[in-house]
Motif scaffolding. Structure first.
Motif, mmCIF file in Angstrom:
data_model
loop_
_atom_site.group_PDB
_atom_site.id
_atom_site.type_symbol
_atom_site.label_atom_id
_atom_site.label_comp_id
_atom_site.label_asym_id
_atom_site.label_seq_id
_atom_site.Cartn_x
_atom_site.Cartn_y
_atom_site.Cartn_z
ATOM 1 N N MET A 1 0.849 -1.202 0.000
ATOM 2 C CA MET A 1 0.000 0.000 0.000
ATOM 3 C C MET A 1 0.880 1.245 0.000
ATOM 4 N N LYS A 2 0.558 2.188 -0.880
ATOM 5 C CA LYS A 2 1.240 3.481 -0.888
ATOM 6 C C LYS A 2 0.504 4.413 0.075
ATOM 7 N N GLU A 3 1.245 5.200 0.817
ATOM 8 C CA GLU A 3 0.625 6.089 1.798
ATOM 9 C C GLU A 3 1.296 7.459 1.772
ATOM 10 N N LEU A 4 0.485 8.483 1.817
ATOM 11 C CA LEU A 4 0.947 9.862 1.957
ATOM 12 C C LEU A 4 0.265 10.470 3.173
ATOM 13 N N ILE A 5 0.937 11.380 3.827
ATOM 14 C CA ILE A 5 0.325 12.109 4.931
ATOM 15 C C ILE A 5 0.255 13.584 4.547
ATOM 16 N N VAL A 6 -0.950 14.133 4.555
ATOM 17 C CA VAL A 6 -1.126 15.569 4.345
ATOM 18 C C VAL A 6 -0.962 16.227 5.707
ATOM 19 N N GLU A 7 0.092 17.007 5.855
ATOM 20 C CA GLU A 7 0.422 17.605 7.155
ATOM 21 C C GLU A 7 -0.031 19.057 7.194
ATOM 22 N N LEU A 8 -1.009 19.307 8.066
ATOM 23 C CA LEU A 8 -1.581 20.644 8.206
ATOM 24 C C LEU A 8 -1.597 21.033 9.676
ATOM 25 N N PRO A 9 -1.597 22.324 9.986
ATOM 26 C CA PRO A 9 -1.616 22.755 11.387
ATOM 27 C C PRO A 9 -2.826 22.188 12.129
ATOM 28 N N GLY A 10 -2.564 21.350 13.108
ATOM 29 C CA GLY A 10 -3.639 20.805 13.922
ATOM 30 C C GLY A 10 -4.436 19.690 13.283
ATOM 31 N N LYS A 11 -4.089 19.307 12.033
ATOM 32 C CA LYS A 11 -4.858 18.245 11.389
ATOM 33 C C LYS A 11 -4.038 17.589 10.280
ATOM 34 N N ASP A 12 -3.551 16.399 10.553
ATOM 35 C CA ASP A 12 -2.911 15.584 9.533
ATOM 36 C C ASP A 12 -3.886 14.498 9.103
ATOM 37 N N TYR A 13 -3.814 14.081 7.858
ATOM 38 C CA TYR A 13 -4.643 12.952 7.445
ATOM 39 C C TYR A 13 -3.949 12.146 6.358
ATOM 40 N N PRO A 14 -4.230 10.835 6.321
ATOM 41 C CA PRO A 14 -3.552 9.962 5.369
ATOM 42 C C PRO A 14 -4.302 9.814 4.045
ATOM 43 N N ILE A 15 -3.524 9.536 3.015
ATOM 44 C CA ILE A 15 -4.057 9.121 1.719
ATOM 45 C C ILE A 15 -3.521 7.717 1.474
ATOM 46 N N TYR A 16 -4.411 6.745 1.344
ATOM 47 C CA TYR A 16 -4.018 5.365 1.092
ATOM 48 C C TYR A 16 -4.311 5.011 -0.362
ATOM 49 N N ILE A 17 -3.350 4.416 -1.035
ATOM 50 C CA ILE A 17 -3.513 4.043 -2.444
ATOM 51 C C ILE A 17 -3.097 2.590 -2.618
#
Length: 353
Positions: A1-17
């Protein structure tokens, strides 16, 4: 599985591909959501193809499930449909602690995300994009919206999902026109930030297997977009380069009542029209427009239209979200892989047609 993390102030979230990810969606959602109620917003076409499977999968993971089904197409991004979806969710007894799943293409993702951002002042949601356009672009970055009779995406907000689940295998059921529609956004990413991706797209043998290599391409596009979003979450500067071809594209969509051209087709026309003119003006490296034209043609995308009423098109552009008073920010290329913002007067946009 490929994974990216969108890193934002106070809120990170993953993208799974991952290919096959859809088959264990309930299991993956249960890792990030411990509540019981799950409302799945989808359209009639996706519901007919996958509705029973996704409902059964979520039920088997112990969730209480409600399918909210809308009509496919841009016209569902309206105040009327927004109100209908809200009503069905409230009838389901949804609370702030429950979960909304945006399961579909760009229209469903935009609408469901906007509902999530506003109903009860905010409900957690996840994106499960089913079109290439949504997988590489609209499901990532937190832009959610509905349309207004005066223009596209004029009523919206920034509201990020808890996660994005992308399964390239689901694209097998896409009509070739809509697979190509998504390729317009892929080409956009190549044009503004990745000459390597542009070269890869030029060399791919799409006739043999149009889905070959798409997992890596989706990852590349999501990586480019997540990087830009992290640097400019609220569209105040660099993020606007993601609108390459979109100023004209959105106007073309609206001019034809969202019926003649799909979003990707309209954006394709916009990218070529802008680049052809900026190349003539010496802003863009010679030969760039021809390279874009060849790539658009390869993926069966239009690059030019004739006979448009230019004043009517200007009226469609007047409320563009990239407007700044009498000025308009358009995205231009210095060369493939290097897109930037250029400020012009609104009336000047007619020179680019």
């Amino acid at each position: 599985m490929k994974e990216l993390i969108v890193e934002l102030p106070g809120k990170d979230y993953p993208i799974y591909i991952e290919k096959g990810l859809f088959g264990r969606l309930g299991k993956e959602i249960s890792k990030i959501y411990k509540g019981k109620k799950v409302a799945v917003v989808t359209d009639e076409n996706i519901a007919a193809e996958y509705g029973r499977d996704v409902e059964a999968d979520l039920l088997s993971s112990g969730f209480l499930v409600k399918l909210v089904i809308i009509k496919p197409g841009e016209k569902s991004k309206s105040l009327e449909v927004y109100a209908e979806v809200c009503d069905k969710l409230l009838e389901f007894g949804i609370t702030k602690g429950d979960l909304i799943v945006a399961f579909g293409g760009g229209v469903t993702g935009d609408l469901a995300g906007f509902v999530a951002s506003t109903l009860l002042r905010g409900i957690t949601y996840v994106q499960v994009p089913t079109s290439l356009l949504a997988q590489v672009d609209s499901s990532v970055g937190g832009k959610v919206a509905i349309d207004h009779p005066r223009g596209k995406n004029l009523i919206g907000s920034f509201y990020h999902p808890r996660a994005v689940f992308i399964d390239p295998e689901i694209l097998k059921t896409l009509d070739s026109r809509f697979l190509n529609d998504g390729m317009a956004e892929v080409i956009k990413y190549a044009c503004i930030r990745s000459p390597e991706l542009f070269e890869k797209l030029s060399e791919m043998e799409v006739e043999k297997d149009p889905l070959n290599g798409l997992e890596d391409i989706i990852y590349t596009c999501c990586k480019i977009k997540s990087g830009i979003v992290q640097r400019d979450e609220k569209d105040a500067g660099e993020r606007m380069v993601l609108n390459f071809g979109h100023t004209l594209g959105h106007a073309i969509e609206k001019y034809y009542g969202f019926e003649k051209y799909s979003h990707g087709e309209a954006v394709a026309i916009g990218m070529y029209a802008i680049t052809l003119k900026t190349e003539e003006e010496g802003i863009t490296k010679a030969g760039t427009a021809a390279s874009i034209k060849r790539l658009l043609t390869k993926y069966s995308l239009p690059f030019k239209i004739e006979g448009m009423d230019k004043p009517g098109l200007l009226e469609a552009i007047a409320l563009d979200k990239k407007s700044d008073g009498d000025d308009l920010n358009i995205v231009v290329l210095s060369e493939i892989g290097d897109g930037y913002l250029k400020k012009i007067k609104k009336e000047e946009i007619l020179r680019y047609l």
